[in-house]
Design an enzyme around this catalytic site. Structure first.
Site, PDB file in Angstrom:
ATOM      1  N   ASP A  90       1.134  -0.787   0.112  1.00 27.55           N
ATOM      2  CA  ASP A  90       0.434  -0.205  -0.052  1.00 27.55           C
ATOM      3  C   ASP A  90       0.704   1.587  -0.172  1.00 27.55           C
ATOM      4  OD1 ASP A  90      -2.137   1.763  -0.392  1.00 27.55           O
ATOM      5  OD2 ASP A  90      -2.988   0.900   1.489  1.00 27.55           O
TER       6      ASP A  90
HETATM    7  C1  BGC Z   1      -4.875   3.436   0.573  1.00 28.21           C
HETATM    8  C2  BGC Z   1      -5.676   2.014  -0.362  1.00 28.21           C
HETATM    9  C3  BGC Z   1      -5.105   2.728  -2.591  1.00 28.21           C
HETATM   10  C4  BGC Z   1      -3.761   3.572  -2.215  1.00 28.21           C
HETATM   11  C5  BGC Z   1      -3.468   3.873  -3.572  1.00 28.21           C
HETATM   12  C6  BGC Z   1      -3.441   4.167   0.102  1.00 28.21           C
HETATM   13  O1  BGC Z   1      -3.637   4.763   0.939  1.00 28.21           O
HETATM   14  O2  BGC Z   1      -5.313   2.841   1.189  1.00 28.21           O
HETATM   15  O3  BGC Z   1      -7.060   1.787  -0.890  1.00 28.21           O
HETATM   16  O4  BGC Z   1      -4.581   2.285  -3.114  1.00 28.21           O
HETATM   17  O5  BGC Z   1      -3.691   4.401  -1.264  1.00 28.21           O
HETATM   18  O6  BGC Z   1      -4.357   5.338  -3.865  1.00 28.21           O
END
Ligand code: BGC
Length: 769
Positions: free
Chosen positions: A294
């Protein structure tokens, strides 16, 4: 005259072309295709330097969607140097083409990039938030929404989406409950598979297919106290039986990639958790795609207390993390760790191979520009058909929580309505949480929708009535983007006064209230999940007029609604409905569509009851009615939810009767059929979701009081009756026991069929091995 409701047929154009939902992997390669891919990737990797291999593992953000606090610089150079494998947060045919050309023409080995984005509930045409979509219990419709999102996303050059989010959540304080499908593993798994099929289509090579990325692996929805990014601590039994099944369903459906979560799993952050990313995911489940971290979750492992960036990066590659999102931990440290023998070339090769394979499966080596078509960018986005589909999805997602005196549907001619509330004449908050490509200016407000449906045939008296919230500290926190929530120039008292005046001049009050867009979603946990006080004050004043009051409720999570339930005449829960919000709401309020949504998450009476979910264990001292000392309950509140899982009313009435079982004593692999009669005894055609639950009261471990095992959506005309049957095989009785063996155990089973998790007919069977 009886009214007729029909599913909007235009919305389902194309649905017939889609394969019906199942968990098989429609993108599975043949052995010959795999061999061809392996040969190609092996050939390419032979030419790659260590730096180029590590470069493939680096995912950077392109700046159009910053969803964390760190960003990347020098992307153009990185692409040419081969130190970037993919970009997310960059879209638009011209922009993507520029970067893809830089990679394909400008880099030494001409390796194309993948382009990702958080396309979660639609790309440009926004569908209801996932929690709302799940309330449709309509897998074809959900799959279709993902298909449309894929078409729009590819029309702007994307080939990878960070969806579906399948985290089971039992805690409404957690803001990201809005992004998932609620609390049930079975329904969550079916929806996960439907979405993967929708996104990936029949072949990832198609110009309108995107690779899906199931997230957040794993258990992210069980953050302690519902506080974002918090610790998770859970038994293996709870993992295997309740939290892991939707991720597994996505893997079985052929999802191409998976995102690690921010939390720890059994004390080890997911991003560096070898048991999770290798033993479970690859060895037990046979996952063949790649794992991405993530947003800076790899760097954050340092905060979890596992060492500096170099240490945690080497641990991550060993654990099975293939791609590093934004944090550049791999880019900056892996080569050194390789020289120091802290990581092996085999692990770097594995990760690099999986990224290249993903690009190969997407057909990017054959044609890196396959979706870069300026004509499609114009013709395939926000089309009439897409908007119609989004409207139909929204109508199907609304849950009628209360409807006293059959006040709904409202009459389309005559009389007057006071339309009040901060969300009544509001476009800003129609779309919901994840709407990077969504343009709120293009959404339809409730007021516009109502005007379209009733024109001047009903007098509408509008007043805003209140701010979303009067609390300026709260407003600051909600405004992570510009101008999301603001205070009105008028004082709160005057606004209420206006609403009261409007209501005095009207026959019925329609109050559009609840949460604004930024009150749910990522980093939006709340300790108080009621409607903000400013809006409650308005409702309390309106109540004093003793006029029928209909609440149209916006919410990204279950809210505590005891007062509202006791005092409103009707409540229609519309979640955050998306681009077509106002049109869909007006269609339902005025009876062009009869609501059919059912809750996929329990609504507590009070935040103190959380976690509250239907598939709980019984305890040794289960709560019963009557004197309650020494029972598992509270002194100050009932155990029961305000609205249970599976609940949702219709404008018509459905009567269930005559549950029949084909047998009551079974053995081995026999099949049981449970049949119930459902009759439409009301005045409207309606859709009903008939639900099958099974309880397992004689087992080697304590099992939930009941578990959803199947459901069927039916449409009944006025006066029509249907027998609805469920086929039950021992597969539906299986669970993970203390040895984590997935099997069923002989004994008694309780078969329940009904309209929600609380109101069912039940019968018992004995099933021996
Ligand atoms: C979130 C994800 C997301 C990623 C990219 C993160 O902060 O937890 O769900 O896909 O950012 O935007």
């Amino acid at each position: 005259m009886k009214k007729k409701f029909t599913r909007n047929s235009a919305a389902f154009i194309g649905a017939a072309l889609l394969m019906s939902v199942c968990s098989i992997n429609v993108n599975a390669q043949t052995a010959a295709e795999t061999a061809k891919m392996n040969a190609y990737v092996t050939g390419l990797m032979k030419k790659m330097t260590v730096d180029e291999k590590i470069g493939q593992l680096n995912l950077v953000t392109g700046g159009m969607a910053i969803t964390g606090s760190v960003t990347n610089n020098g992307i153009g150079d990185g692409v040419k140097n081969g130190t970037i494998g993919g970009i997310f947060g960059l879209y638009g045919v011209a922009e993507v083409r520029k970067m893809q050309e830089a990679a394909v023409k400008g880099s030494r080995l001409h390796i194309p990039l993948i382009f990702g984005l958080d396309v979660i509930h639609g790309h440009r045409t926004i569908f209801p938030i996932p929690l709302g979509m799940s309330a449709t219990w309509d897998l074809d419709l959900i799959k279709q929404s993902a298909r449309i999102a894929a078409k729009e996303a590819t029309a702007e050059g994307l080939n990878w989406v960070f969806s579906p989010m399948v985290d089971i959540a039992r805690d409404a304080r957690w803001g990201r409950i809005s992004e998932g499908s609620g609390e049930d593993p079975y329904l969550g798994g079916r929806i996960a598979a439907a979405m993967v099929h929708g996104y990936q289509g029949t072949s990832l090579k198609n110009a309108d297919a995107v690779m899906a990325c199931v997230k957040h692996f794993a258990l992210y929805g069980a953050a302690e106290a519902g506080r974002e990014y918090n610790t998770v601590d859970m038994s293996r039994l709870a993992m295997y039986n309740y939290y892991l099944p939707p991720y597994k369903a996505a893997v079985d459906a052929g999802v191409g990639s998976i995102m690690s979560s921010f939390n720890v799993v059994d004390g080890v952050p997911s991003t560096v958790n070898k048991w999770l990313l290798t033993d479970l995911l690859r060895k037990q489940w046979g996952f063949k795609g790649f794992v991405v971290s993530d947003y800076t979750s790899l760097n954050e492992v340092t905060n979890h207390g596992l060492g500096d960036l170099k240490t945690v990066s080497s641990r991550a590659i060993n654990a099975g993390l293939d791609m590093d999102m934004v944090g550049e931990g791999y880019l900056k440290t892996l080569k050194k760790s390789l020289q120091e023998k802290k990581v092996s070339m085999a692990d770097i090769d594995r990760a690099c191979r999986l990224i290249l394979e993903a690009k190969y499966k997407l057909g990017l080596f054959d044609n890196p520009y396959k979706s870069l078509d300026a004509a499609r960018e114009k013709s395939d986005i926000m089309t009439v058909a897409n908007r119609v589909a989004a409207r139909s999805a929204a109508e199907h997602s609304f849950v009628l929580l209360k409807n006293d005196d059959q006040i709904l549907p409202l009459k389309k001619t005559g009389g007057s309505i006071a339309l009040v509330g901060p969300l009544a004449n509001n476009k800003r908050d129609m779309l919901g949480t994840w709407v990077i490509g969504g343009e709120w200016e293009k959404s339809v407000s409730v007021m516009e929708g109502i005007e379209r449906v009733v024109g001047d045939k009903v007098k509408i008296n509008y007043a805003k009535g209140s701010n979303i919230t009067d609390d300026t500290t709260f407003i600051k926190r909600l405004n992570f983007g510009p101008g999301m929530v603001s205070l009105d120039k008028e004082s709160p008292e005057d606004m209420i006064e206006d609403a009261v005046k409007a209501a005095k001049r009207s026959d019925i009050i329609v109050a559009v209230v609840g949460e604004s867009q930024s009150m749910s979603g990522e980093s939006s946990s709340r300790s108080d999940i009621s409607i903000p006080e400013s809006q409650q004050k308005m409702l309390r004043e309106l109540k004093k007029l003793h006029k029928p009051m209909v609440l149209v409720l916006f919410n990204g999570r279950p809210l505590t609604l005891q007062w509202e339930n006791d005092n409103a005449t009707a409540i229609l829960d519309v979640w955050a409905p998306g681009t077509e919000a106002g049109n869909a709401i007006a269609n339902v309020l005025f009876g062009n569509y009869n609501p059919s949504g059912k809750l996929t998450t329990t609504f507590p009476r009070s935040v103190g009851q959380i976690p509250l979910y239907y598939n709980h264990l019984n305890t040794g001292r289960p709560y019963t009615t009557g004197p309650t000392k020494f029972k598992s309950n509270y002194l100050d509140i009932d155990n029961s939810p305000l609205y249970p899982f599976g609940y949702g009313l219709s404008y018509t009435k459905f009567q269930y009767s005559n549950l029949k079982l084909s047998k009551t004593n079974l053995k081995g692999n026999e099949t049981l059929t449970a049949t119930i009669t459902v009759a439409n005894t009301g005045n409207y055609t309606g859709e009903e979701t008939v639900q099958l639950y099974i309880g397992d009261p004689e087992a080697s471990i304590s099992r939930p009081v009941k578990e959803l095992k199947d459901f069927k959506k039916i449409t009944l005309q006025v006066g029509q009756k249907k027998d609805v049957s469920f086929t039950i095989t021992p597969d539906k009785l299986k669970f993970f026991n203390s040895n984590l063996k997935y099997d069923w155990e002989p004994g008694k089973f309780i078969i329940e069929v009904g309209t929600n998790s609380e109101i069912t007919e039940s019968a018992t069977v004995n099933w021996m091995k």
